[in-house]
Scaffold this motif. Sequence first.
Motif, PDB file in Angstrom:
ATOM      1  N   LEU A  72     -66.936 -53.103 -69.517  1.00 21.97           N
ATOM      2  CA  LEU A  72     -67.657 -51.890 -69.999  1.00 21.97           C
ATOM      3  C   LEU A  72     -68.518 -51.277 -69.111  1.00 21.97           C
ATOM      4  O   LEU A  72     -68.706 -49.976 -68.785  1.00 21.97           O
ATOM      5  CB  LEU A  72     -68.242 -52.190 -71.197  1.00 21.97           C
ATOM      6  CG  LEU A  72     -69.176 -51.271 -72.055  1.00 21.97           C
ATOM      7  CD1 LEU A  72     -68.202 -49.736 -72.114  1.00 21.97           C
ATOM      8  CD2 LEU A  72     -69.919 -51.688 -73.229  1.00 21.97           C
ATOM      9  N   GLU A  73     -69.316 -52.279 -68.434  1.00 25.89           N
ATOM     10  CA  GLU A  73     -70.255 -51.747 -67.421  1.00 25.89           C
ATOM     11  C   GLU A  73     -69.534 -50.979 -66.304  1.00 25.89           C
ATOM     12  O   GLU A  73     -69.828 -49.920 -65.792  1.00 25.89           O
ATOM     13  CB  GLU A  73     -71.085 -52.804 -66.755  1.00 25.89           C
ATOM     14  CG  GLU A  73     -71.998 -52.776 -65.909  1.00 25.89           C
ATOM     15  CD  GLU A  73     -72.745 -53.796 -65.285  1.00 25.89           C
ATOM     16  OE1 GLU A  73     -73.245 -53.708 -64.420  1.00 25.89           O
ATOM     17  OE2 GLU A  73     -72.594 -54.945 -65.713  1.00 25.89           O
ATOM     18  N   ALA A  74     -68.385 -51.480 -65.834  1.00 29.57           N
ATOM     19  CA  ALA A  74     -67.696 -50.838 -64.555  1.00 29.57           C
ATOM     20  C   ALA A  74     -67.098 -49.428 -65.003  1.00 29.57           C
ATOM     21  O   ALA A  74     -66.958 -48.425 -64.414  1.00 29.57           O
ATOM     22  CB  ALA A  74     -66.542 -51.809 -64.231  1.00 29.57           C
ATOM     23  N   ARG A  75     -66.646 -49.521 -66.331  1.00 23.54           N
ATOM     24  CA  ARG A  75     -66.102 -48.281 -67.013  1.00 23.54           C
ATOM     25  C   ARG A  75     -67.186 -47.189 -66.981  1.00 23.54           C
ATOM     26  O   ARG A  75     -67.166 -45.984 -66.853  1.00 23.54           O
ATOM     27  CB  ARG A  75     -65.562 -48.424 -68.390  1.00 23.54           C
ATOM     28  CG  ARG A  75     -64.116 -49.178 -68.287  1.00 23.54           C
ATOM     29  CD  ARG A  75     -63.662 -49.489 -69.716  1.00 23.54           C
ATOM     30  NE  ARG A  75     -62.213 -50.206 -69.519  1.00 23.54           N
ATOM     31  CZ  ARG A  75     -61.188 -49.488 -69.633  1.00 23.54           C
ATOM     32  NH1 ARG A  75     -61.201 -48.198 -70.147  1.00 23.54           N
ATOM     33  NH2 ARG A  75     -60.054 -50.291 -69.971  1.00 23.54           N
ATOM     34  N   LEU A  76     -68.524 -47.659 -67.262  1.00 21.08           N
ATOM     35  CA  LEU A  76     -69.701 -46.696 -67.601  1.00 21.08           C
ATOM     36  C   LEU A  76     -70.095 -46.207 -66.278  1.00 21.08           C
ATOM     37  O   LEU A  76     -70.522 -45.012 -66.109  1.00 21.08           O
ATOM     38  CB  LEU A  76     -70.845 -47.285 -68.327  1.00 21.08           C
ATOM     39  CG  LEU A  76     -70.365 -47.580 -69.835  1.00 21.08           C
ATOM     40  CD1 LEU A  76     -71.868 -48.096 -70.663  1.00 21.08           C
ATOM     41  CD2 LEU A  76     -70.237 -46.072 -70.728  1.00 21.08           C
ATOM     42  N   LEU A  77     -70.222 -46.889 -65.528  1.00 23.14           N
ATOM     43  CA  LEU A  77     -70.635 -46.685 -64.043  1.00 23.14           C
ATOM     44  C   LEU A  77     -69.445 -45.822 -63.328  1.00 23.14           C
ATOM     45  O   LEU A  77     -69.965 -44.956 -62.556  1.00 23.14           O
ATOM     46  CB  LEU A  77     -70.854 -48.093 -63.078  1.00 23.14           C
ATOM     47  CG  LEU A  77     -72.243 -48.785 -63.724  1.00 23.14           C
ATOM     48  CD1 LEU A  77     -72.372 -49.985 -62.498  1.00 23.14           C
ATOM     49  CD2 LEU A  77     -73.316 -47.946 -63.397  1.00 23.14           C
ATOM     50  N   ALA A  78     -68.285 -45.789 -63.674  1.00 29.97           N
ATOM     51  CA  ALA A  78     -67.409 -44.954 -63.076  1.00 29.97           C
ATOM     52  C   ALA A  78     -67.426 -43.829 -63.607  1.00 29.97           C
ATOM     53  O   ALA A  78     -66.815 -42.478 -62.946  1.00 29.97           O
ATOM     54  CB  ALA A  78     -66.025 -45.584 -63.420  1.00 29.97           C
ATOM     55  N   LEU A  79     -68.268 -43.499 -64.577  1.00 29.04           N
ATOM     56  CA  LEU A  79     -68.592 -42.097 -65.030  1.00 29.04           C
ATOM     57  C   LEU A  79     -69.300 -41.170 -64.276  1.00 29.04           C
ATOM     58  O   LEU A  79     -69.304 -40.117 -64.313  1.00 29.04           O
ATOM     59  CB  LEU A  79     -68.951 -41.872 -66.613  1.00 29.04           C
ATOM     60  CG  LEU A  79     -67.986 -42.522 -67.631  1.00 29.04           C
ATOM     61  CD1 LEU A  79     -68.585 -42.665 -68.932  1.00 29.04           C
ATOM     62  CD2 LEU A  79     -66.732 -41.790 -67.753  1.00 29.04           C
ATOM     63  N   PHE A  80     -70.085 -41.948 -63.583  1.00 33.62           N
ATOM     64  CA  PHE A  80     -71.094 -41.203 -62.538  1.00 33.62           C
ATOM     65  C   PHE A  80     -70.275 -41.151 -61.324  1.00 33.62           C
ATOM     66  O   PHE A  80     -69.443 -41.759 -60.812  1.00 33.62           O
ATOM     67  CB  PHE A  80     -72.314 -41.958 -62.450  1.00 33.62           C
ATOM     68  CG  PHE A  80     -73.357 -42.218 -63.598  1.00 33.62           C
ATOM     69  CD1 PHE A  80     -74.175 -41.092 -63.710  1.00 33.62           C
ATOM     70  CD2 PHE A  80     -73.268 -43.381 -64.219  1.00 33.62           C
ATOM     71  CE1 PHE A  80     -74.943 -41.185 -65.029  1.00 33.62           C
ATOM     72  CE2 PHE A  80     -74.318 -43.298 -65.394  1.00 33.62           C
ATOM     73  CZ  PHE A  80     -75.107 -42.134 -65.869  1.00 33.62           C
ATOM     74  N   ARG A  81     -70.679 -40.150 -60.515  1.00 34.24           N
ATOM     75  CA  ARG A  81     -70.150 -40.002 -59.280  1.00 34.24           C
ATOM     76  C   ARG A  81     -70.899 -40.984 -58.346  1.00 34.24           C
ATOM     77  O   ARG A  81     -72.032 -41.420 -58.547  1.00 34.24           O
ATOM     78  CB  ARG A  81     -70.724 -38.489 -58.332  1.00 34.24           C
ATOM     79  CG  ARG A  81     -70.043 -37.441 -59.297  1.00 34.24           C
ATOM     80  CD  ARG A  81     -70.046 -36.121 -58.493  1.00 34.24           C
ATOM     81  NE  ARG A  81     -71.476 -35.874 -58.004  1.00 34.24           N
ATOM     82  CZ  ARG A  81     -72.339 -35.129 -58.506  1.00 34.24           C
ATOM     83  NH1 ARG A  81     -71.822 -34.354 -59.589  1.00 34.24           N
ATOM     84  NH2 ARG A  81     -73.587 -34.762 -58.110  1.00 34.24           N
ATOM     85  N   ALA A 132     -62.768 -50.871 -73.234  1.00 36.01           N
ATOM     86  CA  ALA A 132     -63.321 -51.952 -72.460  1.00 36.01           C
ATOM     87  C   ALA A 132     -62.942 -53.359 -73.120  1.00 36.01           C
ATOM     88  O   ALA A 132     -62.831 -53.567 -74.619  1.00 36.01           O
ATOM     89  CB  ALA A 132     -64.906 -52.053 -72.468  1.00 36.01           C
ATOM     90  N   SER A 133     -62.401 -54.308 -72.260  1.00 35.37           N
ATOM     91  CA  SER A 133     -62.152 -55.447 -72.846  1.00 35.37           C
ATOM     92  C   SER A 133     -63.070 -56.670 -72.792  1.00 35.37           C
ATOM     93  O   SER A 133     -63.119 -57.847 -73.167  1.00 35.37           O
ATOM     94  CB  SER A 133     -60.929 -56.048 -72.143  1.00 35.37           C
ATOM     95  OG  SER A 133     -61.005 -55.958 -70.319  1.00 35.37           O
ATOM     96  N   SER A 134     -64.372 -56.472 -72.169  1.00 32.25           N
ATOM     97  CA  SER A 134     -65.235 -57.352 -71.768  1.00 32.25           C
ATOM     98  C   SER A 134     -66.552 -56.656 -71.372  1.00 32.25           C
ATOM     99  O   SER A 134     -66.513 -55.172 -71.173  1.00 32.25           O
ATOM    100  CB  SER A 134     -64.958 -58.396 -70.722  1.00 32.25           C
ATOM    101  OG  SER A 134     -65.003 -57.913 -69.459  1.00 32.25           O
ATOM    102  N   ARG A 135     -67.785 -57.255 -71.455  1.00 37.15           N
ATOM    103  CA  ARG A 135     -69.101 -56.566 -71.207  1.00 37.15           C
ATOM    104  C   ARG A 135     -68.921 -56.039 -69.706  1.00 37.15           C
ATOM    105  O   ARG A 135     -69.258 -55.023 -69.366  1.00 37.15           O
ATOM    106  CB  ARG A 135     -70.123 -57.700 -71.316  1.00 37.15           C
ATOM    107  CG  ARG A 135     -71.412 -56.945 -70.821  1.00 37.15           C
ATOM    108  CD  ARG A 135     -72.498 -57.888 -71.413  1.00 37.15           C
ATOM    109  NE  ARG A 135     -73.813 -57.291 -71.096  1.00 37.15           N
ATOM    110  CZ  ARG A 135     -74.878 -57.773 -70.340  1.00 37.15           C
ATOM    111  NH1 ARG A 135     -74.620 -59.033 -69.743  1.00 37.15           N
ATOM    112  NH2 ARG A 135     -75.870 -57.148 -69.984  1.00 37.15           N
ATOM    113  N   SER A 136     -68.499 -56.930 -68.757  1.00 40.84           N
ATOM    114  CA  SER A 136     -68.249 -56.213 -67.467  1.00 40.84           C
ATOM    115  C   SER A 136     -67.538 -55.157 -67.172  1.00 40.84           C
ATOM    116  O   SER A 136     -67.597 -54.283 -66.153  1.00 40.84           O
ATOM    117  CB  SER A 136     -67.998 -57.571 -66.415  1.00 40.84           C
ATOM    118  OG  SER A 136     -66.926 -58.245 -66.864  1.00 40.84           O
TER     119      SER A 136
END
Length: 179
Positions: free
Chosen positions: A139-148, A133-137
């Motif tokens: 990181l949030e997008a990457r973590l949410l992408a882990l869920f279906r 992740a390059s920023s907080r947003s």
Amino acid sequence: DADLLCGSFNDQVVRWLVDWNFPGAAYPQVWRRTEPPADLAARSEIERRVFDMGYRPTLEQIKNEYDGDWEPVPAAPAAPQDARPEPPDAEPPEGPNFAAPPDDPLAGLIDDAMTKAGEPIEPAAIAEAVKGASSRSDLEARLLALFRDSQRQEFRETLALAEFAAQVLGYADAQDEAQ
């Protein structure tokens, strides 16, 4: 020896350092305590024995001996004069009857959120998302992408509801404590 060393240190080094770094400031007193500390357990045992003989220390003595401010424990309220003792043949009261602990109102929401989260995400995938992740947003997008997608929306709604409930319960607890 310790008294002589401390005295000369206070008269020389302490004054020089304070005058050089903080002109006009008060001089601190550096002192080494070399006598062994008092054995408070032995002293309290002696005082307990003296108390058992019918004597008690004054509040001033307690303050001096045990270093600190002490205040007496308030006396228990006296029983009403019209109270009568129970007859000796009366049934003893039952043991304590404690209320059951209250249920945690958030427990159900948290369990629901964990159920809707679906399969657990591998810690390695989370670590990879954090490292990349390059920023907080981001990181949030990457973590949410882990869920279906279906899981993400249900999980997000349940967590939002749990967060709201926690805030309301915290506010209610704070109001109860203030009263």
